[in-house]
Scaffold this active site. Structure first.
Site, PDB file in Angstrom:
ATOM      1  N   CYS A 243       0.822  -1.212   0.000  1.00  0.00           N
ATOM      2  CA  CYS A 243       0.000   0.000   0.000  1.00  0.00           C
ATOM      3  C   CYS A 243       0.859   1.266   0.000  1.00  0.00           C
ATOM      4  O   CYS A 243       0.661   2.164  -0.804  1.00  0.00           O
ATOM      5  CB  CYS A 243      -0.931   0.004   1.214  1.00  0.00           C
ATOM      6  SG  CYS A 243      -2.098  -1.370   1.243  1.00  0.00           S
ATOM      7  N   HIS A 244       1.811   1.330   0.935  1.00  0.00           N
ATOM      8  CA  HIS A 244       2.627   2.544   1.060  1.00  0.00           C
ATOM      9  C   HIS A 244       4.109   2.246   1.218  1.00  0.00           C
ATOM     10  O   HIS A 244       4.887   3.130   1.551  1.00  0.00           O
ATOM     11  CB  HIS A 244       2.131   3.397   2.236  1.00  0.00           C
ATOM     12  CG  HIS A 244       0.690   3.786   2.104  1.00  0.00           C
ATOM     13  ND1 HIS A 244      -0.319   3.086   2.726  1.00  0.00           N
ATOM     14  CD2 HIS A 244       0.092   4.774   1.403  1.00  0.00           C
ATOM     15  CE1 HIS A 244      -1.492   3.636   2.419  1.00  0.00           C
ATOM     16  NE2 HIS A 244      -1.277   4.650   1.633  1.00  0.00           N
ATOM     17  N   GLY A 245       4.492   0.985   1.014  1.00  0.00           N
ATOM     18  CA  GLY A 245       5.905   0.654   0.965  1.00  0.00           C
ATOM     19  C   GLY A 245       6.594   0.352   2.282  1.00  0.00           C
ATOM     20  O   GLY A 245       7.826   0.287   2.329  1.00  0.00           O
TER      21      GLY A 245
END
Length: 203
Positions: free
Chosen positions: A158-160
């Site tokens: 999703c956001h790393g």
């Protein structure tokens, strides 16, 4: 008393009786209507069970494999780490945000290098500590879809955010904390109970 007056008394009495009867029926109806609503406010048996401890049999779990169970509506990951996985953990401490898990959530008995009571078995809640997404298990060193030098762990697409194989978060990613470790205890060499501290099993 005239016949008209007598009739009026009878009518008045009849009205009082009817009014009282209607009130009783109405109150009873209101009670019956209220029961389903009151019942719906009580937790269902399923909801009560959702917070209860859950057990998992690890006898078939092979080194490097991960088992997923559900506790309190969240996925709990149980990973059987290989000797190589354990060997690599200290080598990445400098790259981690909280290598000693001082600002993260875990029972006191799991605040150690391996974040577990048994070195080879990791138990963590599989929910990213950034925004609650579901990370992916990437156990292999130098996985093709991971950055160079990857030594195994978890990756949140999703956001790393990334975590190592002890659930410890790397520096420079959005997630603020290590993956949460739930309370758990072993019932035998191969059966684990998640949601219950070791002391709770002592008579």
């Amino acid at each position: 008393m005239s016949s008209n007056e007598q009739q009026e008394v009878k009518n008045l009495t009849r009205r009082k009786v009817l009014t009282a009867a209607t009130g009783v029926v109405g109150a009873a109806g209101a009670t019956f209507l209220a029961v389903p609503f009151v019942s719906s406010w009580q937790p269902s048996e399923k909801a009560k069970a959702a917070g209860a401890p859950v057990e998992a049999d690890l006898s078939q779990l092979q080194p490097g494999q991960m088992l997923t169970i559900s506790w309190r509506g969240k996925p709990v990951w149980i990973v059987k780490r290989t000797p190589r996985m354990l060997e690599l953990l200290p080598s990445i401490n400098a790259d981690l945000r909280d290598p000693m898990s001082e600002a993260s959530d875990q029972p006191a008995y799991c605040q150690n290098e391996y974040r577990s009571t048994r070195e080879e078995i990791l138990v963590v809640i599989g929910v990213c500590t950034h925004l609650g997404c579901a990370p992916l298990y990437r156990p292999a060193e130098n996985s093709a879809d991971m950055a160079e030098g990857w030594k195994g762990g978890f990756f949140c697409p999703c956001h790393g955010s990334t975590y190592d194989l002890a659930g410890r978060v790397f520096q420079g990613v959005p997630a603020p904390k290590n993956l949460e470790v739930p309370p758990y205890r072993y019932l035998s060499d191969s059966v684990i109970r998640v949601g219950e501290d070791p002391e709770e099993g002592v008579a």
